[in-house]
Design a protein around this motif. Structure first.
Motif, mmCIF file in Angstrom:
data_model
loop_
_atom_site.group_PDB
_atom_site.id
_atom_site.type_symbol
_atom_site.label_atom_id
_atom_site.label_comp_id
_atom_site.label_asym_id
_atom_site.label_seq_id
_atom_site.Cartn_x
_atom_site.Cartn_y
_atom_site.Cartn_z
ATOM 1 N N ARG A 65 -8.219 -3.073 1.797
ATOM 2 C CA ARG A 65 -7.038 -3.184 0.947
ATOM 3 C C ARG A 65 -7.069 -4.399 0.038
ATOM 4 O O ARG A 65 -6.587 -4.348 -1.090
ATOM 5 N N THR B 180 -6.310 -2.394 -3.572
ATOM 6 C CA THR B 180 -5.269 -2.600 -4.580
ATOM 7 C C THR B 180 -5.098 -4.067 -4.966
ATOM 8 O O THR B 180 -4.322 -4.359 -5.873
ATOM 9 N N ILE C 144 -6.194 -4.030 -10.471
ATOM 10 C CA ILE C 144 -6.415 -4.445 -9.086
ATOM 11 C C ILE C 144 -6.320 -5.966 -8.957
ATOM 12 O O ILE C 144 -5.891 -6.489 -7.927
ATOM 13 N N GLN D 58 -6.974 6.589 -7.946
ATOM 14 C CA GLN D 58 -6.698 5.162 -7.823
ATOM 15 C C GLN D 58 -5.213 4.927 -7.599
ATOM 16 O O GLN D 58 -4.361 5.476 -8.296
ATOM 17 N N THR D 59 -4.903 4.094 -6.627
ATOM 18 C CA THR D 59 -3.521 3.746 -6.331
ATOM 19 C C THR D 59 -3.069 2.631 -7.263
ATOM 20 O O THR D 59 -3.659 1.558 -7.293
ATOM 21 N N ARG D 60 -2.018 2.915 -8.045
ATOM 22 C CA ARG D 60 -1.473 1.929 -8.965
ATOM 23 C C ARG D 60 0.040 1.973 -8.904
ATOM 24 O O ARG D 60 0.635 2.934 -8.431
#
Length: 267
Positions: free
Chosen positions: A112, A148, A174, A214-216
């Motif tokens: 993470r 992230t 990121i 992708q986590t944004r």
């Protein structure tokens, strides 16, 4: 006093580490689980042992590890190896180095945050370098779907001709807003293989499945926002999400009906 006594042996640290690990494995049949916090390494691109002992050392260091107190250096892995011992790592205090590996994937899907307390070459928190073997195989995907946050340090990706999707990632998103080494330019995406597309609805992805979007996080003034993917993660869209529905406006109150005139037949 202990540190002073060990100073003359500093050059033999890798060999002492392997010896301690071998002794630990020989003590009894019952093996205690590795601690949740584990030490890192500072070998850069060096290979201190044979390939077999190098793999064994990495496995002993990171099995059941969640937080690496130092650098996570995954290098010189070849062949069909079981790398599942890396899948629990969630946090790295120093930098992450993936270099000179000939494996298809490195399972760091739960990583993470990279804090960057120490940087590779004094600048990079994440370095992915020369993961290939004679042009016939190499690292294919990063799959860092949980990553992230990079608090300090930039990103270096070069000479990975089998690697896909790295140019789709929004690396500056990121990085922490106060990062002293902001990501600039692009990552090396020269490759000898044809890559698939991101899953439908994704603009940035670590692999082709919807779980690898992708986590944004959306913020005011940014035209790209994140929404849940069907199987987890997020996908991107070009407009911000619609505002929540508002309650219907009640109709205006009506005036009461007028009373009828009095009857002429009443006294």
């Amino acid at each position: 006093m202990v540190a002073l006594a060990l100073t003359p042996w500093a050059g033999a640290a890798p060999f002492l580490l392997l010896l301690l690990l071998l002794l630990h494995g020989a003590l009894g049949q019952t093996q205690l689980p590795a601690p949740q916090v584990c030490p890192g390494t500072d070998m850069k691109l060096k290979l201190a042992f044979s390939l077999e002992n190098h793999y064994y050392t990495l496995r002993k260091l990171y099995e059941n590890c969640r937080e690496v107190q130092g650098n996570l250096e995954i290098t010189h892995l070849k062949g069909n190896l079981d790398l599942s011992f890396l899948q629990n790592i969630q946090e790295v205090q120093g930098y992450v180095l993936l270099a000179h590996n000939e494996v298809d994937y490195i399972p760091l899907e739960n990583l993470r945050i990279i804090r960057g307390s120490q940087l590779y070459e004094g600048r990079y928190a994440l370095a992915v370098i020369s993961n290939l073997h004679s042009g016939t195989t190499g690292l294919r995907e990063l799959r860092l779907r949980s990553l992230t946050e990079i608090l300090t340090g930039s990103i270096l990706i070069r000479n990975n001709p089998w690697l896909c999707y790295q140019e789709t990632i929004q690396w500056d998103d990121i990085q922490d807003a106060n990062n002293k080494f902001p990501f600039q330019g692009t990552v090396d995406s020269n490759r000898t293989v044809k890559c698939g597309n991101c899953s439908r609805g994704c603009e940035s992805c670590w692999s082709s499945g919807p779980e690898y979007c992708q986590t944004r996080e959306w913020s005011p003034g940014v035209s790209i926002y994140a929404s849940p993917c069907p199987l987890g993660g997020t996908y991107m869209a070009s407009n911000p999400p619609p505002p929540p529905p508002t309650s219907p406006t009640p109709p205006p109150p009506t005036s009461p009906l007028p009373l009828p005139p009095p009857s002429p037949y009443l006294p």
